[in-house]
Design an enzyme around this catalytic site. Structure first.
Site, PDB file in Angstrom:
ATOM      1  N   TYR A 138       0.820  -1.213   0.000  1.00 19.37           N
ATOM      2  CA  TYR A 138       0.000   0.000   0.000  1.00 19.37           C
ATOM      3  C   TYR A 138       0.856   1.266   0.000  1.00 19.37           C
ATOM      4  CZ  TYR A 138      -4.140  -2.831   1.095  1.00 19.37           C
ATOM      5  OH  TYR A 138      -5.157  -3.743   1.060  1.00 19.37           O
ATOM      6  N   LYS A 189       3.014 -15.318   2.515  1.00 15.00           N
ATOM      7  CA  LYS A 189       2.918 -16.058   1.249  1.00 15.00           C
ATOM      8  C   LYS A 189       4.358 -16.349   0.843  1.00 15.00           C
ATOM      9  CE  LYS A 189       0.463 -17.592  -2.275  1.00 15.00           C
ATOM     10  NZ  LYS A 189      -0.443 -18.746  -2.171  1.00 15.00           N
ATOM     11  N   ASP A 221      -3.512 -17.907   1.763  1.00 16.33           N
ATOM     12  CA  ASP A 221      -4.669 -18.571   1.139  1.00 16.33           C
ATOM     13  C   ASP A 221      -5.257 -19.621   2.079  1.00 16.33           C
ATOM     14  OD1 ASP A 221      -2.184 -19.759   0.749  1.00 16.33           O
ATOM     15  OD2 ASP A 221      -2.678 -20.635  -1.183  1.00 16.33           O
ATOM     16  N   ASP A 245      -5.646  -6.520   5.810  1.00 16.37           N
ATOM     17  CA  ASP A 245      -6.837  -5.792   5.370  1.00 16.37           C
ATOM     18  C   ASP A 245      -7.942  -6.788   5.050  1.00 16.37           C
ATOM     19  OD1 ASP A 245      -8.579  -3.955   4.321  1.00 16.37           O
ATOM     20  OD2 ASP A 245      -7.289  -3.280   2.697  1.00 16.37           O
ATOM     21  N   ASP A 249     -11.250  -8.177   7.699  1.00 13.07           N
ATOM     22  CA  ASP A 249     -12.651  -8.023   7.299  1.00 13.07           C
ATOM     23  C   ASP A 249     -13.356  -9.378   7.283  1.00 13.07           C
ATOM     24  OD1 ASP A 249     -12.620  -5.299   7.019  1.00 13.07           O
ATOM     25  OD2 ASP A 249     -13.466  -5.305   4.996  1.00 13.07           O
TER      26      ASP A 249
END
Ligand code: NAD
Length: 354
Positions: A138, A189, A221, A245, A249
């Site tokens: 980001y 990852k 994942d 992020d 959620d």
């Protein structure tokens, strides 16, 4: 304990007012709390033409902690980007260097029916997601949209973490795990991305300083899958900005009730900004029906993480559990057989339970 209170827009002022009542109650019982209010978001724009007015930033800098409602609303959606309410929120997080985002996902047994998952999978769920908030893809440079050598347009971003950035969020996460069930899962990852391979290596190194905490690693994942398959296997999860992020959620929705979820964003000295996970809910603003519990629980997190006042934090959390057990519900969590209360009514119930 100096607290900057920034109600913001939409339902912000209504829900923050209830959290302030709870803090006033603790003050009346002897806690040395000072609170001062200032506008942020659309309210900041209306008052000073800036979603983060200088006077608000100054107040927030001088305070030990910030209690925030929510920002935004349709009225401001057509403003230039730098003037939009959400920009005020991003700026205050950056200005205060709030790199550690804590998002608990707790499912009170009384609300198990609100989740889309089977009650036995989620009832009693209590996870803490620690998300790094100021680095990663980001913020990494270079970034942009360009035309490449072959004349084709391409978009690109840079996933980047320095060792010091990983270490500081790692220490936050390990210390939180120490206060909870001492299990920390670092999500990466590492099989594909060097940046997160490095993340994993640094987390493994930090773990040597916390022999009482059990560290595990999981690919993002798989973590996304495990969160819906068997979420109660997790205690604390630590991860970078983009994975956090998405996973936070996902985890928050396991509980089914956005009006119940608090959050904290901390700097290196445990100064923090505390706010509900939800937005300003313009659709229900001004109707005295919003659920104030996420904001009240954010105040409890403030007492725990910034002020180290575990007893008072638990006093608030216990009162919230009690009102749920008593059957009080705002409209968003209402079910047949419970008693519907207003925003103020829920505040009254929490105060009575305290
Ligand atoms: P939202 O979270 O405001 O609302 C989503 C839905 O949840 C709405 O139906 C709303 O009524 C309901 N809801 C939210 N909080 C509730 C509560 N406490 N009690 C009962 N119901 C509640 O998200 P949105 O509708 O996507 O966004 C509305 C505005 O909020 C936008 O301007 C957005 O940019 C802003 N926003 C701000 C923040 C923040 O301040 N941190 C976060 C997200 C969105």
């Amino acid at each position: 304990m100096k607290i900057a209170v920034l109600p913001g827009d939409g339902i912000g002022p209504e829900i923050v007012a209830q959290a302030v009542r709870v803090l006033e109650r603790l003050k009346a019982d002897g806690l040395d709390i000072e609170m001062e209010q200032a506008p942020i978001g659309g309210a900041g724009y209306d008052a000073y033409g800036d979603p983060l007015p200088d006077s608000t930033l100054k107040l927030a800098r001088e305070a030990d902690a910030v209690l925030l409602g929510a920002v935004g609303g349709p009225k401001y959606d057509t403003l230039d980007r730098p003037l939009r309410p959400e920009r005020g929120l991003l700026r205050i997080r950056k200005e205060l260097n709030l790199f550690g985002n804590l998002r608990p996902a707790i499912l009170y047994p009384e609300l198990a029916g609100a989740s889309t998952l089977k009650p036995e999978v989620v009832s009693g769920l209590d996870i803490m997601i620690v998300r790094e908030l100021t680095g990663d893809i980001y913020f990494g440079q270079p970034r942009g949209i360009r035309t490449n050598d072959k004349g084709e347009r391409e978009g690109f971003n840079t996933m980047l973490y320095s060792e010091s950035e990983i270490r500081r969020i790692g220490h936050v996460a390990f210390r939180i795990a120490q206060k909870r069930n001492k299990k920390l899962c670092s999500v990466d990852k590492a099989n594909v991305l060097e940046c997160t391979e490095f993340w994993k290596e640094v987390m493994t190194d930090i773990a040597k300083e916390y022999p009482d905490v059990e560290l595990s690693h999981m690919y993002v994942d798989n973590a996304a899958m495990q969160l819906v398959r068997a979420p109660k296997q997790f205690d604390v999860i630590v991860t970078g900005n983009i994975f956090g992020d998405i996973l936070s959620d996902e985890a928050s929705m396991l509980t089914g009730s956005i009006g119940m979820l608090p959050s904290a964003s901390l700097d290196e000295n445990n100064k923090g900004l505390y706010e509900p996970c939800h937005g300003s809910a313009p659709d229900i603003a001004g109707k005295n029906i919003a659920n104030p519990l996420a904001t009240i629980l954010s105040a409890a997190m403030m007492l725990r993480y910034t002020f180290n006042r575990e007893t008072e934090a638990q006093r608030i959390e216990t009162a919230v559990k009690k009102v749920l057990a008593q059957g009080y519900r705002t409209a968003d969590i209402f079910e047949a057989g419970t008693e519907k209360v207003s925003t103020v009514g829920m505040g009254d119930a929490v105060l009575a339970a305290m």
